[in-house]
Design an enzyme around this catalytic site. Structure first.
Site, PDB file in Angstrom:
ATOM      1  N   GLN A 191       0.772  -1.186   0.149  1.00 37.43           N
ATOM      2  CA  GLN A 191      -0.259   0.023  -0.161  1.00 37.43           C
ATOM      3  C   GLN A 191       0.972   1.815   0.420  1.00 37.43           C
ATOM      4  O   GLN A 191       0.324   2.415  -0.268  1.00 37.43           O
ATOM      5  CB  GLN A 191      -0.712  -0.316   1.212  1.00 37.43           C
ATOM      6  CG  GLN A 191      -2.024  -0.693   1.214  1.00 37.43           C
ATOM      7  CD  GLN A 191      -2.988  -1.504   2.788  1.00 37.43           C
ATOM      8  OE1 GLN A 191      -2.757  -1.955   3.403  1.00 37.43           O
ATOM      9  NE2 GLN A 191      -3.422   0.658   3.012  1.00 37.43           N
ATOM     10  N   GLU A 226       0.264  -1.606   4.708  1.00 38.94           N
ATOM     11  CA  GLU A 226       0.511  -0.022   4.883  1.00 38.94           C
ATOM     12  C   GLU A 226       1.667  -0.054   5.220  1.00 38.94           C
ATOM     13  O   GLU A 226       3.320   0.727   4.461  1.00 38.94           O
ATOM     14  CB  GLU A 226      -0.700   0.345   5.620  1.00 38.94           C
ATOM     15  CG  GLU A 226       0.221   1.723   5.613  1.00 38.94           C
ATOM     16  CD  GLU A 226      -0.803   2.651   6.719  1.00 38.94           C
ATOM     17  OE1 GLU A 226      -2.117   2.376   6.861  1.00 38.94           O
ATOM     18  OE2 GLU A 226       0.026   4.005   7.185  1.00 38.94           O
ATOM     19  N   ARG A 304      -5.392   7.833  17.009  1.00 47.03           N
ATOM     20  CA  ARG A 304      -6.342   7.635  15.873  1.00 47.03           C
ATOM     21  C   ARG A 304      -7.046   6.668  17.486  1.00 47.03           C
ATOM     22  O   ARG A 304      -8.767   7.313  17.612  1.00 47.03           O
ATOM     23  CB  ARG A 304      -6.447   6.887  14.930  1.00 47.03           C
ATOM     24  CG  ARG A 304      -7.896   7.161  13.864  1.00 47.03           C
ATOM     25  CD  ARG A 304      -7.899   6.516  12.612  1.00 47.03           C
ATOM     26  NE  ARG A 304      -7.357   7.527  11.765  1.00 47.03           N
ATOM     27  CZ  ARG A 304      -7.877   8.054  11.512  1.00 47.03           C
ATOM     28  NH1 ARG A 304      -9.183   7.992  11.825  1.00 47.03           N
ATOM     29  NH2 ARG A 304      -7.228   8.490  10.375  1.00 47.03           N
ATOM     30  N   PHE A 338      -7.730   1.181  11.958  1.00 47.09           N
ATOM     31  CA  PHE A 338      -6.546   1.846  12.690  1.00 47.09           C
ATOM     32  C   PHE A 338      -6.372   2.720  13.981  1.00 47.09           C
ATOM     33  O   PHE A 338      -6.367   3.686  14.345  1.00 47.09           O
ATOM     34  CB  PHE A 338      -5.699   3.672  11.637  1.00 47.09           C
ATOM     35  CG  PHE A 338      -4.701   3.645  11.744  1.00 47.09           C
ATOM     36  CD1 PHE A 338      -3.795   2.315  11.096  1.00 47.09           C
ATOM     37  CD2 PHE A 338      -4.091   4.546  12.201  1.00 47.09           C
ATOM     38  CE1 PHE A 338      -2.424   3.108  10.345  1.00 47.09           C
ATOM     39  CE2 PHE A 338      -2.905   5.127  12.419  1.00 47.09           C
ATOM     40  CZ  PHE A 338      -2.347   4.174  11.374  1.00 47.09           C
ATOM     41  N   THR A 434      -3.894  11.152  10.360  1.00 48.10           N
ATOM     42  CA  THR A 434      -3.896  12.258  11.913  1.00 48.10           C
ATOM     43  C   THR A 434      -2.341  12.731  11.653  1.00 48.10           C
ATOM     44  O   THR A 434      -2.118  13.197  12.220  1.00 48.10           O
ATOM     45  CB  THR A 434      -3.635  10.913  13.018  1.00 48.10           C
ATOM     46  OG1 THR A 434      -2.543  10.648  12.852  1.00 48.10           O
ATOM     47  CG2 THR A 434      -5.195  10.199  13.081  1.00 48.10           C
ATOM     48  N   ALA A 503      -5.961   5.048   5.213  1.00 45.90           N
ATOM     49  CA  ALA A 503      -6.632   6.124   5.841  1.00 45.90           C
ATOM     50  C   ALA A 503      -7.855   6.680   5.571  1.00 45.90           C
ATOM     51  O   ALA A 503      -8.757   7.497   5.236  1.00 45.90           O
ATOM     52  CB  ALA A 503      -5.670   7.373   6.339  1.00 45.90           C
ATOM     53  N   GLU A 706     -12.692   2.915   5.320  1.00 44.66           N
ATOM     54  CA  GLU A 706     -12.754   2.590   7.136  1.00 44.66           C
ATOM     55  C   GLU A 706     -14.120   2.326   7.711  1.00 44.66           C
ATOM     56  O   GLU A 706     -14.680   1.661   7.872  1.00 44.66           O
ATOM     57  CB  GLU A 706     -11.892   3.043   7.787  1.00 44.66           C
ATOM     58  CG  GLU A 706     -10.207   2.500   7.151  1.00 44.66           C
ATOM     59  CD  GLU A 706      -9.287   3.516   7.829  1.00 44.66           C
ATOM     60  OE1 GLU A 706      -9.536   4.761   7.207  1.00 44.66           O
ATOM     61  OE2 GLU A 706      -8.587   3.141   8.388  1.00 44.66           O
TER      62      GLU A 706
HETATM   63  N1  LUZ Z   1      -1.952   5.314   8.349  1.00 44.06           N
HETATM   64  C1  LUZ Z   1      -1.670   6.324   9.161  1.00 44.06           C
HETATM   65  C2  LUZ Z   1      -3.594   5.390   8.221  1.00 44.06           C
HETATM   66  O1  LUZ Z   1      -0.082   6.510   8.271  1.00 44.06           O
HETATM   67  N2  LUZ Z   1      -2.269   7.251   9.617  1.00 44.06           N
HETATM   68  C3  LUZ Z   1      -3.808   7.186  10.045  1.00 44.06           C
HETATM   69  O2  LUZ Z   1      -4.010   8.399  10.278  1.00 44.06           O
HETATM   70  C4  LUZ Z   1      -4.281   6.425   9.043  1.00 44.06           C
HETATM   71  N3  LUZ Z   1      -5.423   6.156   9.480  1.00 44.06           N
HETATM   72  C5  LUZ Z   1      -6.083   5.023   8.908  1.00 44.06           C
HETATM   73  C6  LUZ Z   1      -5.741   4.046   8.350  1.00 44.06           C
HETATM   74  N4  LUZ Z   1      -4.101   4.433   8.352  1.00 44.06           N
HETATM   75 MO1  MOS Z   2      -5.340   1.605   6.945  1.00 46.67          MO
HETATM   76  S1  MOS Z   2      -5.439   0.640   8.221  1.00 46.67           S
HETATM   77  O1  MOS Z   2      -6.016   2.421   5.857  1.00 46.67           O
HETATM   78  O2  MOS Z   2      -3.997   1.431   5.674  1.00 46.67           O
END
Ligand code: LUZ
Ligand code: MOS
Length: 765
Positions: A191, A226, A304, A338, A434, A503, A706
Site C-alpha cells: 500500500q 501499509e 487514532r 486504525f 492524523t 486512512a 474504513e
Molecule cells: N495510516 C496512517 C492510517 O499512517 N495514519 C492514519 O491516520 C491512518 N488512519 C487510518 C488508516 N491508516
Molecule cells: Mo489503512 S488501516 O487505511 O492501511
C-alpha cells in the site's frame, strides 16, 4: 460506472505479482523465522542448509551493506535479527534458491541456538512491567473530576477487544531485480510504495533514486500492507543486490499468518458519569494497546484510538489516555479503522453498562448524547455538517426502528430458548491521516496524440476501486469516454514521495491532485480551441468528446483538438500536487483540527441467539450512511457491505490466540474463522443520507473505506441484548469477539435465575 477491474477479475485475467512471467535466472526466497518469541540469538548454523542442492545463498544481518533498520515511525526494528529476538517468527535469515522447493528444504535444515527468555503476550503484563513503545498520550477536555463528582450515576468497567488477521487473499509478496549499475527495481504488493523505496534504500545503502518501486494491484490490503509489505520487499531487493539476479519472495499463507502483525488487541478501563436525564457529563478511558515487539505504526494507531474514543457522542468532560505496550508478539499494525474501532467499542460498552444498570434501553442514552452541529470533540475540532443525529433519525424512521424492536420482543415472548436482540450503532470517523504532513498527493497526466490518456497517481488499487474513481475524475473533467483513459500502475519514478494508500483518504488526496492536473490541461486545450474557433474561451467547454460553444457543439472533436495542440507545441502533460487544506494538530496541547471532515452513519442490527448452543445469526443490518454525493454508488455500497462484514468478523468470530510462550495457536484457517456466506447477515440494507457532500471530498463523494467496519461493533451488543432476554439477571461483559463459546459460557457461568434454560441446556449435547 462499474468497477473497471470487475470483468478482468471475474475472468481471472487481472494481473497480480505472482502472475508475472518469471524472469530468467530468478531466485526464490524463503524466510527463516525464530522458533521462540523472546531470547538471545547465540548461534545461527547455516552449514547444512547451504549444502542443500539448489541453494544459492542464505542472507543474514551480516549481508546488509546499509542500515539493518526498517522502523518507520521509530527506528526500532531490524530487517533481520542480530542478537536479540523479540517475537516468534521474527526473520533471522532468508534462503535464496533456484526454486521454492529447494528453498523450503534448506530452510528446514537451518539450526539455531537461542537462550530463551520469558515472553510477554498481553498488554496488561507489559503495562505492569512498564514496557512501552512510546510515552503515553492523554487527551483532556473540561474538568473531569469535578464533573464526575456532580454525576447522578457513575459506572466503571473493563473491556477487551482482540486482534484481527487481515487475511488479504493475496499474501505478502515482492519481486526484485537488478537493472543497470547498482539500481534495483522492486515490484511489490504494498500500500506504500514510497515507504518500500525509503526502507530499501536505507538497507541497501543506496540513494532513493536508485530504487524503483512498482505496484500493479493488490489482492487486498486492509492496512496489512501499509507498513508490513516493506520487509519482504527489502529482503528481495537485498537478495537481488547481492546475487545480481531477480529474487522473488512470496509468503505462503502459513508464513504470512505467523510472521505478520495484526490489528492491535486492546484492554481498557472506563468510567462513565451521567446526570439524572441520562446526559453523559464525564467519561474517562485508559487504553492499553498491545503493540507487539516493535513500534511499526502503533503510535499513530494509538493516537487514532483517542480521536475516536467518544465516537459520535458529545462528551463535555473527558480524559482519555493510551499506553502503547511492548510485548513479544509480531509488531501489530494498521488495520481498517486504525485504532478507531478499538476506541469506539469502549464507549459503546460504557453506555451499554450504564443502560443495563439504570434499566433503560441503551438506545435512549445513545440518542440523548449524539453530537450536534458545532459541538467540539475532546481534541478541539468542531463537528461541522454533523450528521450524527440525522443519520440516527433517518435510520430509525426509514427502517421503523420501533417496529424492529417490537417484533424482537414479540419473538422473544413466543420463544423460550431462542431470543433476539437489537442494537443501534452510530459511527463517526475522521478523514485524514492524523499525521498532518501525510495529507498530500501528486498526479501525472499524459494526453497522447491519438487522444488517449494515461494517468499516474500515488493511489494503489487493492480492490477498493480507486482506479475506477480516478478514471471517473479524468473522464468527467475532459468529457471523454472512459475507454480513452488508462490508469497506469503505481510507480515511484512517475509519482514520488507518496503517502500510503490508507486512512480512507486515497481517492480524496489523489483524486484532488488528478483533478488539478486535468483542469490545467483542459485550460490549455480550451485556449487552443478558442483560437481555432475564433471565440472567447469563457464561452467554451468540453462536452461529449467535443468542444461546445455555450450549449452548442462546435464540431471540434477531442482528437482534432489534441492533435492541433500538439502541432502548436502545447504541453499535453501535466503534474499537480494537492495538500489537504485547513488541517493542523498541536501534539503538545493535544488540540487542533486533524480531520478534513467526518463521516457519519447509523446501523440497526438484529441478532438471534440460540440459548442452548450459544450459536447465533446476525439476521439483519439496516444502515443509513453518509456517502456525501457518491461518485460511484456500486463501489461505495461494496465498501459498506465488505466493511460491515469484516467488522462483524472482528466482533463475533475471528479469534486470534497466542499461547503463553507467544506462539500463534490460530495459525491456519481451520482455527481462525472469518465470516463466510453463511455468517453474512441475510439482510443488509443501506440508504444514503441526503446531503451536499463535502468540499474536501473528491467530487463531494465522501471517504468510504474504513467507516463502515465500525457498524460491525453493533453486532456484539445485539448478541448481548439477546442474552439478556435469555438470562434476565445477566451482567454484561465486554470481551470481544463474542464467539459462540463465550455466549454459552456467559449464559451459564453462574447459576442464573433462568433455571429452566439451565436444565434444558444440560440435556442438549
Ligand atoms: N495510516 C496512517 C492510517 O499512517 N495514519 C492514519 O491516520 C491512518 N488512519 C487510518 C488508516 N491508516
Ligand atoms: Mo489503512 S488501516 O487505511 O492501511
Amino acid at each position: 460506472m462499474k468497477n473497471i477491474d470487475s470483468d478482468k477479475h471475474l475472468r481471472g485475467e487481472s494481473l497480480y505479482l505472482d502472475d508475472l512471467p518469471l524472469l530468467q535466472g530468478s531466485l526464490h526466497a524463503m524466510v527463516f523465522g525464530s522458533p521462540v518469541a523472546h531470547g538471545k540469538l547465540l548461534k545461527l548454523d547455516l552449514d547444512e542448509a547451504l549444502q542443500t542442492e539448489g541453494v544459492f545463498h542464505i542472507l543474514t544481518a551480516r549481508d546488509i551493506p546499509g542500515e539493518n533498520q526498517i522502523g518507520n515511525i521509530i527506528p526500532d526494528e531490524p530487517l533481520l535479527a542480530e542478537t536479540e529476538i523479540h517475537y516468534r517468527a521474527q526473520p533471522l535469515a532468508v534462503v535464496l534458491a533456484e526454486n521454492r522447493e529447494a528453498a523450503r528444504q534448506a530452510r528446514q535444515k537451518i539450526k539455531v541456538s537461542i537462550e530463551e527468555l520469558p515472553a510477554l503476550t498481553t498488554a496488561e503484563e507489559a503495562f505492569e512491567k512498564s514496557m512501552f513503545i512510546t510515552e503515553p498520550r492523554t487527551f483532556t477536555r473540561g474538568d473531569v473530576d469535578r464533573a464526575f463528582a456532580k454525576c447522578a450515576h457513575v459506572f466503571e468497567g473493563k473491556t477487551f477487544t482482540n486482534g484481527q488477521e487481515h487475511l488479504y487473499l493475496e499474501t505478502q509478496a515482492a519481486y526484485a531485480f537488478p537493472t543497470e549499475g547498482d539500481q534495483i527495481k522492486i515490484i511489490s504488493s504494498t500500500q506504500g510504495p514510497s515507504q518500500v523505496q525509503k526502507a530499501a534504500a536505507q538497507v541497501l545503502g543506496l540513494p532513493m533514486h536508485n530504487i524503483e518501486v512498482e505496484v500493479i494491484r493488490l489482492g487486498g490490503g486492509f492496512g496489512g500492507k501499509e507498513d508490513q509489505a516493506t520487509p519482504w520487499a527489502v529482503m528481495a531487493a537485498l537478495g537481488a543486490q547481492l546475487s545480481r539476479r531477480p529474487v522473488k519472495l512470496v509468503l505462503n499463507r502459513s508464513d504470512d499468518l505467523l510472521m505478520t502483525g495484526k490489528r492491535h488487541p486492546y484492554s481498557a478501563h472506563f468510567k462513565i458519569g451521567l446526570d439524572k436525564d441520562l446526559k453523559i457529563l464525564a467519561y474517562e478511558a485508559r487504553f492499553l494497546q498491545n503493540a507487539g515487539a516493535a513500534a511499526d505504526l502503533s503510535p499513530a494507531v494509538a493516537e487514532r484510538t483517542l480521536f475516536h474514543a467518544t465516537n459520535s457522542y458529545f462528551v463535555k468532560n473527558a480524559r482519555l489516555s493510551v499506553y502503547s505496550c511492548r510485548t513479544n508478539l509480531p509488531p501489530n499494525t494498521a488495520f481498517r479503522g486504525f485504532g478507531g474501532p478499538q476506541g469506539m467499542f469502549v464507549m459503546e460498552a460504557a453506555i451499554a453498562l450504564a443502560a443495563r444498570k439504570l434499566k433503560v434501553e441503551t438506545r435512549q442514552i445513545q440518542e440523548i448524547n449524539l453530537l450536534r452541529e458545532g459541538d467540539r470533540f475532546p481534541y478541539g475540532q468542531k463537528a461541522e455538517q454533523a450528521l450524527a443525529r440525522k443519520s440516527w433519525q433517518t435510520a430509525c424512521q426509514h427502517y421503523r426502528a420501533d417496529e424492529i424492536c417490537r417484533k424482537a420482543k414479540e419473538f422473544n415472548k413466543k420463544h423460550e430458548y431462542v431470543k433476539k436482540g437489537v442494537a443501534f450503532m452510530p459511527i463517526c470517523f475522521g478523514i485524514s491521516f492524523t499525521n498532518t504532513s501525510m495529507n498530500q498527493a501528486r498526479a501525472l497526466v499524459h494526453l497522447y496524440r491519438d487522444g488517449s490518456v494515461g494517468i499516474s497517481t500515488g493511489a494503489v488499487e487493492m480492490g477498493q476501486g480507486v482506479n475506477t474513481k480516478m478514471l471517473q475524475v479524468a473522464a468527467q473533467c475532459f468529457a471523454i469516454k472512459p475507454e480513452r483513459i488508462k490508469i497506469e500502475t503505481t510507480n515511484t519514478t512517475r509519482v514520488a514521495n507518496t503517502s500510503p494508500s490508507a486512512a480512507s483518504a486515497t481517492s480524496d488526496l489523489n483524486g484532488k491532485a488528478l483533478l488539478k492536473a486535468c483542469l490545467q490541461i483542459k485550460k490549455r486545450l480550451l485556449s487552443v480551441a478558442a483560437k481555432m474557433l475564433k471565440t472567447d474561451i469563457k464561452k467554451l467547454n468540453l462536452q461529449n468528446e467535443s468542444v461546445f460553444i455555450e450549449q452548442k457543439d462546435s464540431g471540434l472533436k477531442w482528437e482534432e483538438l489534441i492533435q492541433t495542440a500538439l502541432l502548436q507545441r502545447i504541453s499535453l502533460t501535466e503534474t499537480a500536487h494537492y495538500a489537504t487544506p485547513k488541517i493542523h494538530f498541536d501534539k503538545k496541547r493535544e488540540k487542533g483540527r486533524p480531520f478534513s471532515y467526518h463521516v457519519y452513519g447509523t446501523a440497526i442490527i438484529t441478532a438471534k441467539v440460540d440459548g442452548l448452543r450459544g450459536t447465533y445469526q446476525i439476521e439483519s443490518v439496516h444502515i443509513a450512511h453518509d456517502f456525501g454525493r457518491s461518485m460511484n454508488p456500486a463501489i461505495d455500497l461494496g465498501q459498506i457491505e465488505g466493511g460491515l462484514v469484516q467488522g462483524l468478523g472482528w466482533m463475533c468470530m475471528e479469534e486470534i490466540a497466542y499461547d503463553q510462550k507467544g506462539h500463534l495457536l490460530s495459525n491456519a484457517l481451520s482455527t481462525y474463522k472469518i465470516p463466510d456466506l453463511f455468517s453474512v447477515p441475510e439482510q443488509i440494507d443501506v440508504i444514503p443520507l441526503k446531503g451536499d457532500g463535502h468540499e474536501a471530498a473528491i467530487l463531494k463523494s465522501k471517504a468510504v473505506g474504513e467507516p463502515p467496519l465500525m457498524y460491525g461493533i453493533g453486532a456484539y451488543f445485539a448478541i448481548l441484548n439477546a442474552m439478556y432476554a435469555l438470562q434476565p439477571d445477566l451482567q454484561p461483559f465486554f470481551h470481544a469477539p463474542m464467539t459462540p463459546e463465550k455466549v454459552l459460557t456467559g449464559l451459564f457461568r453462574k447459576q442464573k435465575t433462568n433455571k429452566k434454560l439451565h436444565a434444558a441446556q444440560r440435556e442438549t449435547d
